[in-house]
Motif scaffolding. Structure first.
Motif, PDB file in Angstrom:
ATOM      1  N   LYS A   1       0.879  -1.170   0.000  1.00  0.00           N
ATOM      2  CA  LYS A   1       0.000   0.000   0.000  1.00  0.00           C
ATOM      3  C   LYS A   1       0.915   1.217   0.000  1.00  0.00           C
ATOM      4  CE  LYS A   1      -4.113  -1.985   2.164  1.00  0.00           C
ATOM      5  NZ  LYS A   1      -5.007  -1.648   1.025  1.00  0.00           N
TER       6      LYS A   1
ATOM      7  N   ARG B   1     -12.591  14.339   0.503  1.00  0.00           N
ATOM      8  CA  ARG B   1     -12.741  14.073   1.940  1.00  0.00           C
ATOM      9  C   ARG B   1     -12.186  15.211   2.783  1.00  0.00           C
ATOM     10  NH1 ARG B   1      -9.640  10.616   3.685  1.00  0.00           N
ATOM     11  NH2 ARG B   1      -8.588   9.736   1.836  1.00  0.00           N
ATOM     12  N   ASN B   2     -11.203  15.907   2.247  1.00  0.00           N
ATOM     13  CA  ASN B   2     -10.587  17.003   2.994  1.00  0.00           C
ATOM     14  C   ASN B   2     -11.131  18.375   2.594  1.00  0.00           C
ATOM     15  OD1 ASN B   2      -8.153  16.015   4.790  1.00  0.00           O
ATOM     16  ND2 ASN B   2      -8.170  14.730   2.939  1.00  0.00           N
TER      17      ASN B   2
ATOM     18  N   PRO C   1      -3.235   9.312   1.964  1.00  0.00           N
ATOM     19  CA  PRO C   1      -3.961   8.310   1.174  1.00  0.00           C
ATOM     20  C   PRO C   1      -2.968   7.288   0.626  1.00  0.00           C
ATOM     21  CG  PRO C   1      -3.658  10.312  -0.096  1.00  0.00           C
ATOM     22  CD  PRO C   1      -3.162  10.620   1.294  1.00  0.00           C
ATOM     23  N   THR C   2      -3.433   6.106   0.375  1.00  0.00           N
ATOM     24  CA  THR C   2      -2.568   5.065  -0.185  1.00  0.00           C
ATOM     25  C   THR C   2      -3.208   4.476  -1.435  1.00  0.00           C
ATOM     26  OG1 THR C   2      -3.567   3.314   1.164  1.00  0.00           O
ATOM     27  CG2 THR C   2      -1.641   4.453   2.088  1.00  0.00           C
TER      28      THR C   2
ATOM     29  N   ASP D   1     -10.737  11.298  -4.354  1.00  0.00           N
ATOM     30  CA  ASP D   1     -11.404  10.969  -3.090  1.00  0.00           C
ATOM     31  C   ASP D   1     -10.724  11.657  -1.915  1.00  0.00           C
ATOM     32  OD1 ASP D   1     -13.281   9.214  -1.465  1.00  0.00           O
ATOM     33  OD2 ASP D   1     -11.331   8.570  -0.683  1.00  0.00           O
ATOM     34  N   TYR D   2      -9.385  11.701  -1.935  1.00  0.00           N
ATOM     35  CA  TYR D   2      -8.633  12.351  -0.850  1.00  0.00           C
ATOM     36  C   TYR D   2      -8.959  13.844  -0.781  1.00  0.00           C
ATOM     37  CZ  TYR D   2      -4.563  14.356   1.545  1.00  0.00           C
ATOM     38  OH  TYR D   2      -3.739  15.080   2.380  1.00  0.00           O
TER      39      TYR D   2
ATOM     40  N   VAL E   1      -8.169   7.758  -6.410  1.00  0.00           N
ATOM     41  CA  VAL E   1      -7.647   7.878  -5.041  1.00  0.00           C
ATOM     42  C   VAL E   1      -7.408   9.342  -4.689  1.00  0.00           C
ATOM     43  CG1 VAL E   1      -5.671   7.371  -3.550  1.00  0.00           C
ATOM     44  CG2 VAL E   1      -6.653   5.570  -4.980  1.00  0.00           C
TER      45      VAL E   1
END
Length: 302
Positions: free
Chosen positions: A162, A211-212, A263-264, A207-208, A204
């Motif tokens: 990851k 979310r922030n 995030p990963t 989404d990061y 990814v």
């Protein structure tokens, strides 16, 4: 007419000297070489050389004969190689595909695990975009792939790492003076986003940011990390990329970790379960060791 006659003739024609051809090319005595050439000329039925004080020169007949002599000798050598290849049992081929850049970290593990098999197989390595690695796995062009999760029928994936994302920015950027970059720091910056090719990474990152609560509009859309580094350096922008790119950064670009839990993105090994390759089975039997070892490359701490 024998092949050695043709080889002797070619050597003398190319050296322009019986002495040089005999001593340096053929490692034989000059009288013996002269006799072999006379035998050849007798069989051909015409002189092939004119002999003078400064050596030997090809006659018109010799010039015409030379190209055919070279062709005959070349064909004979190829016939020998073809026979030898046919006599050897075919070598098993094992092909591995990497998401471009990942071979730096993971190829050493593959060669270590398969070390005992490598002398007896034809080992091939290719570097591709992640979707292309997935396609090659599906079609059977490669046996093993290191890539993102690309949904393909009949392809099985196992997560091996990851990878955290990091901020990539110019060395002269104001944020480069900080030890880490917060999501809010990206507001108002030139932001380098992603095309549909690295779609897993794009999702990814999107989404990061969502979310922030970070609202950015990418000014550019990239296909790969090399394009990303070039655009970061040339535009003064910022990109979020997996940490595996850190050892590959030029002096003009640096990385900074993201504040908090980053995030990963999953790196996976892909293969087809119906692939009967014993080499693949040997690798899969050791995959836990590969996962435990982790990336082979040393991460930059800049």
């Amino acid at each position: 007419m024998e092949l050695r006659h043709l080889r002797y003739f070619i050597a003398v024609a190319e050296e322009g000297s019986l002495t040089v051809a005999a001593e340096k090319r053929l490692h034989t005595a000059q009288p013996s070489l002269s006799r072999q050439l006379r035998d050849l000329e007798y069989e051909v039925g015409t002189p092939l050389f004119s002999r003078g004080a400064r050596g030997v020169e090809l006659t018109p007949a010799g010039k015409a004969f030379l190209d055919h002599a070279r062709l005959a000798v070349g064909q004979a050598a190829e016939a020998i190689q073809a026979a030898r290849r046919a006599a050897r049992p075919p070598r098993e081929t094992f092909s591995v595909g990497f998401l471009t850049g990942q071979e730096v970290d993971w190829l050493p593990h593959v060669t270590r695990v398969l070390r005992a098999h490598l002398p007896t197989i034809e080992f091939k390595v290719v570097s591709l975009y992640s979707p292309d690695v997935g396609d090659a796995l599906q079609s059977g062009e490669i046996d093993l792939g290191f890539l993102r999760v690309e949904p393909r029928p009949d392809v099985t994936y196992q997560v091996i790492a990851k990878e955290p994302l990091v901020a990539i920015l110019p060395s002269s950027h104001r944020l480069a003076r900080r030890k880490s970059v917060a999501p809010a720091d990206l507001e108002g910056e030139i932001f380098v986003g992603f095309s549909d090719v690295p779609h897993v990474l794009r999702d990814v990152v999107d989404d990061y940011l969502k979310r922030n609560g970070v609202d950015v509009t990418p000014s550019h859309h990239i296909d790969n990390f090399a394009m990303g580094m070039s655009l970061v350096a040339s535009t003064g922008g910022v990109a979020l990329l997996p940490a595996y790119v850190e050892p590959l950064l030029p002096w003009s670009v640096v990385s900074r970790p993201l504040v908090g839990k980053p995030p990963t993105i999953d790196l996976v090994v892909g293969y087809r379960k119906d692939n009967p390759s014993p080499i693949l089975q040997a690798f899969l039997a050791c995959i836990d060791q590969v996962i435990k070892a982790g990336p082979a490359g040393q991460r930059s701490k800049a």
